[in-house]
Design an enzyme around this catalytic site. Sequence first.
Site, PDB file in Angstrom:
ATOM      1  N   HIS A  50       0.836  -1.207   0.000  1.00 34.03           N
ATOM      2  CA  HIS A  50       0.000   0.000   0.000  1.00 34.03           C
ATOM      3  C   HIS A  50       0.868   1.254   0.000  1.00 34.03           C
ATOM      4  CE1 HIS A  50      -3.325   2.673   1.476  1.00 34.03           C
ATOM      5  NE2 HIS A  50      -2.299   3.286   2.053  1.00 34.03           N
ATOM      6  N   GLU A  51       1.891   1.278   0.830  1.00 34.57           N
ATOM      7  CA  GLU A  51       2.755   2.458   0.892  1.00 34.57           C
ATOM      8  C   GLU A  51       3.536   2.641  -0.408  1.00 34.57           C
ATOM      9  OE1 GLU A  51       2.243   4.518   3.098  1.00 34.57           O
ATOM     10  OE2 GLU A  51       1.073   3.233   4.407  1.00 34.57           O
TER      11      GLU A  51
ATOM     12  N   HIS B 278       1.427   4.411  -2.932  1.00 30.53           N
ATOM     13  CA  HIS B 278       1.454   5.873  -2.795  1.00 30.53           C
ATOM     14  C   HIS B 278       2.659   6.466  -3.514  1.00 30.53           C
ATOM     15  CE1 HIS B 278      -1.940   6.704  -0.257  1.00 30.53           C
ATOM     16  NE2 HIS B 278      -1.513   5.954   0.750  1.00 30.53           N
TER      17      HIS B 278
ATOM     18  N   GLU C 107      -6.421   7.150  -0.608  1.00 26.43           N
ATOM     19  CA  GLU C 107      -6.303   5.919   0.195  1.00 26.43           C
ATOM     20  C   GLU C 107      -6.989   4.749  -0.510  1.00 26.43           C
ATOM     21  OE1 GLU C 107      -4.472   5.302   2.892  1.00 26.43           O
ATOM     22  OE2 GLU C 107      -3.737   7.337   2.615  1.00 26.43           O
TER      23      GLU C 107
END
Length: 301
Positions: A130-131, A134, A199
């Site tokens: 997930h990071e 980003h 998100e």
Amino acid sequence: MGYVKTAILMAAMTALFMVVGGMIGGRSGAGVALVMAGAMNLFAWWNSDKAVLRTYGAREVDMQSAPEFVGLVRELADRAGLPMPKVYIIQSDQPNAFATGRNPQNAAVAASTGLLSRLSREEIAGVMAHELAHIKHRDTLIMTVTATFAGAISWLANMAFWFGGNRNREGGLLGSLAIMILAPLAAGLVQMAISRSREYEADRIGAGICGQPLWLASALGKIDRMAHAIDYPTAERNPASAHMFIINPLHAHARDRLFATHPSTANRIAALQELARSMPREEFAPSRIPTTRRDADGPWG
């Protein structure tokens, strides 16, 4: 759709900026204020990663000091087609993580000791994917730009109240006071809406990076429960950085509801479960992470 929504919200932020700027000397006053705000925030943008890592006392680790954690990040970065980011560990019992950096070539990921000790290897892989999502889609840059606009709007609103040339026009003093209060509030709401939109997108892209949406779904549920039970004093002292974390780290004060930068965790989990039903199953074993959880002073570094 997430990118379209982000573009619309950023356009709204720009329009709000110009409306407030128009209260100070019309177009020329807004132009001068924009240049000044940009100059002030350019320095913050260039050094934002260092500043936030320093704020949270992050410690950089490598293959010698934390081979299993760094190895996992390397595997995931390779799958995502990204340069290897710098890797940091934060001393905090609350499980959480964030990414920072102005572009993929100057990026960093950070995880708390609570996350590394409380989550399974698969859940840690989901969080770090997930990071990396980003970073891959430059969300850290988008959020820096929106934060710049939000700060500039707050500054302009105060200037408009004290020095605005339109005070004698319709609305007078009360109108200027309303702008001073409502414009920064509106800017903050737009900033938070952009954060929430990104998100969802990072959840989707991160699930694709690790190939297992349910790993991230399980991690989100655990982190959310623990974040509500474990205080994070450093985050509480720096609420403006809450949008960076995978789950909002704030809960200890009533004011924290003003910083609702994240969508509902239940909705995020539901979206990931739906994605899992439609995705082909991939075989990705984060092999460098042990099958049992370890304390962060072991192979995690």
